[in-house]
Design a protein around this motif. Structure first.
Motif, PDB file in Angstrom:
ATOM      1  N   ALA A  92       0.829  -1.211   0.000  1.00 49.64           N
ATOM      2  CA  ALA A  92       0.000   0.000   0.000  1.00 49.64           C
ATOM      3  C   ALA A  92       0.859   1.254   0.000  1.00 49.64           C
ATOM      4  N   ALA A  93       2.140   1.117   0.328  1.00 46.53           N
ATOM      5  CA  ALA A  93       3.046   2.268   0.345  1.00 46.53           C
ATOM      6  C   ALA A  93       3.129   2.949  -1.015  1.00 46.53           C
ATOM      7  N   ILE A  94       2.843   2.228  -2.103  1.00 45.22           N
ATOM      8  CA  ILE A  94       2.868   2.828  -3.433  1.00 45.22           C
ATOM      9  C   ILE A  94       1.789   3.905  -3.557  1.00 45.22           C
ATOM     10  N   ASP A  95       0.754   3.825  -2.738  1.00 46.82           N
ATOM     11  CA  ASP A  95      -0.342   4.795  -2.768  1.00 46.82           C
ATOM     12  C   ASP A  95      -0.205   5.862  -1.686  1.00 46.82           C
ATOM     13  N   LEU A  96       0.928   5.862  -1.010  1.00 46.34           N
ATOM     14  CA  LEU A  96       1.163   6.834   0.059  1.00 46.34           C
ATOM     15  C   LEU A  96       2.398   7.664  -0.280  1.00 46.34           C
ATOM     16  N   PRO A  97       2.524   8.878   0.187  1.00 38.70           N
ATOM     17  CA  PRO A  97       1.533   9.572   0.988  1.00 38.70           C
ATOM     18  C   PRO A  97       0.260   9.852   0.178  1.00 38.70           C
ATOM     19  N   GLN A  98      -0.741  10.281   0.910  1.00 40.18           N
ATOM     20  CA  GLN A  98      -2.031  10.603   0.304  1.00 40.18           C
ATOM     21  C   GLN A  98      -1.883  11.799  -0.629  1.00 40.18           C
ATOM     22  N   LYS A  99      -2.812  11.911  -1.567  1.00 40.85           N
ATOM     23  CA  LYS A  99      -2.835  13.066  -2.452  1.00 40.85           C
ATOM     24  C   LYS A  99      -4.279  13.488  -2.711  1.00 40.85           C
ATOM     25  N   VAL A 100      -4.433  14.778  -2.933  1.00 39.64           N
ATOM     26  CA  VAL A 100      -5.707  15.287  -3.424  1.00 39.64           C
ATOM     27  C   VAL A 100      -5.437  16.050  -4.713  1.00 39.64           C
ATOM     28  N   LEU A 101      -6.389  15.970  -5.611  1.00 41.97           N
ATOM     29  CA  LEU A 101      -6.357  16.712  -6.860  1.00 41.97           C
ATOM     30  C   LEU A 101      -7.442  17.770  -6.782  1.00 41.97           C
ATOM     31  N   ILE A 102      -7.067  19.008  -7.025  1.00 39.95           N
ATOM     32  CA  ILE A 102      -8.041  20.085  -7.114  1.00 39.95           C
ATOM     33  C   ILE A 102      -7.995  20.551  -8.561  1.00 39.95           C
ATOM     34  N   SER A 103      -9.138  20.473  -9.240  1.00 36.90           N
ATOM     35  CA  SER A 103      -9.160  20.798 -10.666  1.00 36.90           C
ATOM     36  C   SER A 103     -10.450  21.505 -11.044  1.00 36.90           C
ATOM     37  N   GLU A 104     -10.346  22.249 -12.122  1.00 35.22           N
ATOM     38  CA  GLU A 104     -11.514  22.934 -12.676  1.00 35.22           C
ATOM     39  C   GLU A 104     -11.853  22.255 -13.991  1.00 35.22           C
ATOM     40  N   ASP A 105     -13.123  21.853 -14.157  1.00 29.84           N
ATOM     41  CA  ASP A 105     -13.512  21.156 -15.376  1.00 29.84           C
ATOM     42  C   ASP A 105     -13.927  22.143 -16.479  1.00 29.84           C
ATOM     43  N   ALA A 106     -14.329  21.613 -17.613  1.00 26.84           N
ATOM     44  CA  ALA A 106     -14.700  22.439 -18.766  1.00 26.84           C
ATOM     45  C   ALA A 106     -15.922  23.307 -18.501  1.00 26.84           C
ATOM     46  N   ASP A 107     -16.726  22.955 -17.486  1.00 26.64           N
ATOM     47  CA  ASP A 107     -17.908  23.742 -17.123  1.00 26.64           C
ATOM     48  C   ASP A 107     -17.617  24.723 -15.994  1.00 26.64           C
ATOM     49  N   ASN A 108     -16.331  24.930 -15.700  1.00 30.94           N
ATOM     50  CA  ASN A 108     -15.870  25.834 -14.638  1.00 30.94           C
ATOM     51  C   ASN A 108     -16.268  25.384 -13.236  1.00 30.94           C
ATOM     52  N   LYS A 109     -16.563  24.100 -13.086  1.00 26.27           N
ATOM     53  CA  LYS A 109     -16.821  23.550 -11.759  1.00 26.27           C
ATOM     54  C   LYS A 109     -15.487  23.096 -11.175  1.00 26.27           C
ATOM     55  N   VAL A 110     -15.324  23.308  -9.884  1.00 21.40           N
ATOM     56  CA  VAL A 110     -14.087  22.917  -9.204  1.00 21.40           C
ATOM     57  C   VAL A 110     -14.354  21.651  -8.409  1.00 21.40           C
ATOM     58  N   TRP A 111     -13.401  20.717  -8.506  1.00 23.13           N
ATOM     59  CA  TRP A 111     -13.530  19.421  -7.855  1.00 23.13           C
ATOM     60  C   TRP A 111     -12.305  19.128  -7.008  1.00 23.13           C
ATOM     61  N   LEU A 112     -12.529  18.526  -5.869  1.00 24.50           N
ATOM     62  CA  LEU A 112     -11.462  17.992  -5.037  1.00 24.50           C
ATOM     63  C   LEU A 112     -11.633  16.476  -5.092  1.00 24.50           C
ATOM     64  N   SER A 113     -10.598  15.778  -5.525  1.00 22.68           N
ATOM     65  CA  SER A 113     -10.668  14.327  -5.695  1.00 22.68           C
ATOM     66  C   SER A 113      -9.524  13.657  -4.947  1.00 22.68           C
ATOM     67  N   TYR A 114      -9.790  12.438  -4.480  1.00 32.04           N
ATOM     68  CA  TYR A 114      -8.752  11.651  -3.813  1.00 32.04           C
ATOM     69  C   TYR A 114      -9.012  10.167  -4.028  1.00 32.04           C
ATOM     70  N   ASN A 115      -7.966   9.378  -3.827  1.00 30.62           N
ATOM     71  CA  ASN A 115      -8.083   7.930  -3.965  1.00 30.62           C
ATOM     72  C   ASN A 115      -8.998   7.379  -2.878  1.00 30.62           C
ATOM     73  N   ASN A 116      -9.953   6.592  -3.290  1.00 34.16           N
ATOM     74  CA  ASN A 116     -10.881   5.956  -2.374  1.00 34.16           C
ATOM     75  C   ASN A 116     -10.131   4.892  -1.558  1.00 34.16           C
ATOM     76  N   PRO A 117     -10.084   5.017  -0.232  1.00 31.51           N
ATOM     77  CA  PRO A 117      -9.408   3.994   0.577  1.00 31.51           C
ATOM     78  C   PRO A 117      -9.959   2.586   0.357  1.00 31.51           C
ATOM     79  N   GLN A 118     -11.233   2.464   0.034  1.00 30.53           N
ATOM     80  CA  GLN A 118     -11.797   1.141  -0.258  1.00 30.53           C
ATOM     81  C   GLN A 118     -11.182   0.559  -1.532  1.00 30.53           C
TER      82      GLN A 118
END
Length: 150
Positions: A92-118
């Motif tokens: 699981a160390a390959i997926d650590l440390p944790q990361k979040v992605l903050i991005s703006e899509d083509a519709d100007n919506k902003v999203w915060l995304s992260y890897n689902n622990p499940q």
């Protein structure tokens, strides 16, 4: 016979999908990408997490004369939590440390995304560590909601 084979194939596909877990969790933010990233970074620092890096992909793209919508990745962690996951399965160390992605899509919506622990649990066939996975899930959700909600 073909009907039985077709039926078996459909059942196999349906059962496989029933166990599939979404790999990413995304929350829509009420703030700009920069403000969401700033809020997230501030919140995790206040909670005692280490920020290892903050990567501004939009800025890096501009540096090579390319255009990219706002896109930042924050790499962070807390050894008290992450080590518990690695003790469950060191891969699981390959997926650590944790990361979040903050991005703006083509519709100007902003999203915060992260890897689902499940998903990480499923990816590494982690068993017997549901409390750790649930704790990580809860922490990531709490941090993300705090950064994106009004």
């Amino acid at each position: 016979m073909i009907n039985n084979i077709s039926l078996a194939f459909v059942v196999l596909i349906a059962s496989t999908q029933a166990y599939a877990v979404e790999s990413l969790i995304s929350l829509e933010s009420h703030y700009s990408a920069k403000e969401t990233a700033d809020r997230f970074e501030s919140i995790i620092k206040d909670k005692g997490f280490t920020v290892f890096a903050r990567i501004d992909h939009q800025k890096n793209a501009a540096g090579v004369d390319l255009t990219l919508r706002p896109t930042e990745v924050i790499i962070f962690g807390n050894p008290k939590i992450g080590t518990q996951l690695m003790l469950c399965n060191q891969m699981a160390a390959i997926d650590l440390p944790q990361k979040v992605l903050i991005s703006e899509d083509a519709d100007n919506k902003v999203w915060l995304s992260y890897n689902n622990p499940q998903y990480i649990k499923q990816r590494h066939s982690i068993t017997g560590c549901d409390k750790v996975i649930d704790k990580i899930s809860g922490v990531l959700n709490t941090l993300s909601v705090a950064a994106t909600a009004q």
